[in-house]
Motif scaffolding. Structure first.
Motif, PDB file in Angstrom:
ATOM      1  N   MET A  77       0.881  -1.678  -0.198  1.00 52.15           N
ATOM      2  CA  MET A  77      -0.196   0.437   0.402  1.00 52.15           C
ATOM      3  C   MET A  77       1.426   1.265  -0.138  1.00 52.15           C
ATOM      4  N   ALA A  78       2.149   1.354   0.906  1.00 57.36           N
ATOM      5  CA  ALA A  78       3.011   2.877   0.791  1.00 57.36           C
ATOM      6  C   ALA A  78       3.706   2.150  -0.272  1.00 57.36           C
ATOM      7  N   ALA A  79       3.915   1.952  -1.001  1.00 61.00           N
ATOM      8  CA  ALA A  79       4.808   1.280  -2.554  1.00 61.00           C
ATOM      9  C   ALA A  79       3.833   1.633  -3.931  1.00 61.00           C
ATOM     10  N   VAL A  80       2.293   1.323  -3.367  1.00 55.58           N
ATOM     11  CA  VAL A  80       1.592   1.609  -4.599  1.00 55.58           C
ATOM     12  C   VAL A  80       1.093   3.047  -4.751  1.00 55.58           C
ATOM     13  N   ALA A  81       0.707   3.689  -2.768  1.00 50.11           N
ATOM     14  CA  ALA A  81       0.454   5.321  -2.742  1.00 50.11           C
ATOM     15  C   ALA A  81       1.964   6.232  -3.415  1.00 50.11           C
ATOM     16  N   GLY A  82       3.118   5.207  -2.593  1.00 52.06           N
ATOM     17  CA  GLY A  82       3.758   6.127  -3.056  1.00 52.06           C
ATOM     18  C   GLY A  82       4.473   6.857  -5.261  1.00 52.06           C
ATOM     19  N   ILE A  83       4.230   5.375  -5.180  1.00 62.25           N
ATOM     20  CA  ILE A  83       4.508   5.395  -6.828  1.00 62.25           C
ATOM     21  C   ILE A  83       3.360   6.594  -7.728  1.00 62.25           C
ATOM     22  N   LEU A  84       1.628   6.187  -7.521  1.00 56.22           N
ATOM     23  CA  LEU A  84       1.661   7.680  -7.645  1.00 56.22           C
ATOM     24  C   LEU A  84       1.456   8.402  -7.810  1.00 56.22           C
ATOM     25  N   VAL A  85       1.746   9.066  -6.561  1.00 54.31           N
ATOM     26  CA  VAL A  85       2.151  11.079  -6.051  1.00 54.31           C
ATOM     27  C   VAL A  85       2.953  10.880  -6.971  1.00 54.31           C
ATOM     28  N   GLN A  86       3.995  10.386  -6.812  1.00 52.14           N
ATOM     29  CA  GLN A  86       5.676  10.518  -7.338  1.00 52.14           C
ATOM     30  C   GLN A  86       5.369  10.900  -9.001  1.00 52.14           C
TER      31      GLN A  86
END
Length: 255
Positions: A77-86
């Protein structure tokens, strides 16, 4: 009279079995109408009776699997959110190779050493808590701090100072979203390798040409022939003078 007594005794187990089956079938299951395995009795959050191979039949193994799923879900969840925000904030940076652009005074080996030390520390303490619940609640450095009694995997206290709703319901939502995030991350990786783009850019490409940009337009298997997409990511990246291989994942199995 004895015959009636025997009959009444004989009927009770079957009635109990029917009630158990009825209770089990009333649960939300991954396959409606199926009978879940005995070791998946609905007590775990997000338990939908899915274990066709019986991997969790051992109670101790099931505890480890649940803890592993929970941790992987949270990281995903942290990775997916980070990829999208980035990608929203810096669409010019490709998330797949963004790590090679990080500036660190420690250098690659120093950064790796720090990560190994910190992750080893955290993971060992998590393993100890799983093996013997409550054994690592006391802060080893600041002894005045201690976690309250808690269920393994849900430390509470400073890690959850505010709970926005019913905890049991939130546990189910967390594991559902975590499972979805794990699948999403795999999709992000494969899309990056096939298209060379981030998930938002790949989605925009598909929306611009829904019929011409699909999984079937990238790869196809027909009798006697297989059309596989080329790998769109670099074979390696250079970070601080160190060449790091970045091959496509299981490209030999494409499409």
């Amino acid at each position: 009279m004895m015959l009636l007594a025997k009959n009444s005794v004989a009927v009770r187990p079957s009635a109990a079995r029917r009630s158990v089956v009825a209770k089990a079938s009333s649960r939300p299951l991954w396959l409606p109408g199926s009978t879940p395995p005995a070791h998946l009795n609905g007590e775990l959050p997000g338990d939908f009776g899915f274990d066709p191979l019986g991997l969790g039949a051992n109670a101790e193994t099931l505890k480890w699997f649940r803890e592993s799923e929970l941790v992987h879900s949270r990281w995903a969840m942290a990775a997916v959110a980070g990829i999208l925000v980035q990608e929203i904030v810096r669409p010019d940076v490709f998330w797949y190779t963004a790590g090679s652009q990080v500036e660190s005074p420690l250098g690659p080996l120093g950064l790796l050493a720090v990560e190994f030390f910190l992750m080893h520390w955290v993971e060992v303490r998590r393993w100890q808590d799983l093996r013997k619940p409550g054994s690592v609640d006391q802060d080893p450095i600041f002894s005045q701090y201690k976690l309250p009694p808690h269920e393994v995997g849900y430390p509470g206290g400073v890690f959850a100072p505010f709970i926005p709703g019913d905890l049991a319901e939130l546990k189910v939502k967390e594991i559902k979203n975590g499972r979805l995030a794990m699948l999403a991350f795999i999709g992000f990786v494969m899309a990056a390798q096939v298209t060379g783009k981030g998930p938002i850019a790949a989605l925009q490409e598909h929306l611009a040409d829904p019929w011409g940009t699909t999984i079937f337009s990238k790869a196809a298997v027909v009798p006697g022939q297989a059309v596989a997409p080329p790998c769109k990511i670099p074979t390696s990246v250079s970070y601080k003078g160190i060449e790091i291989p970045t091959p496509c994942f299981l490209q030999g199995l494409w499409p």
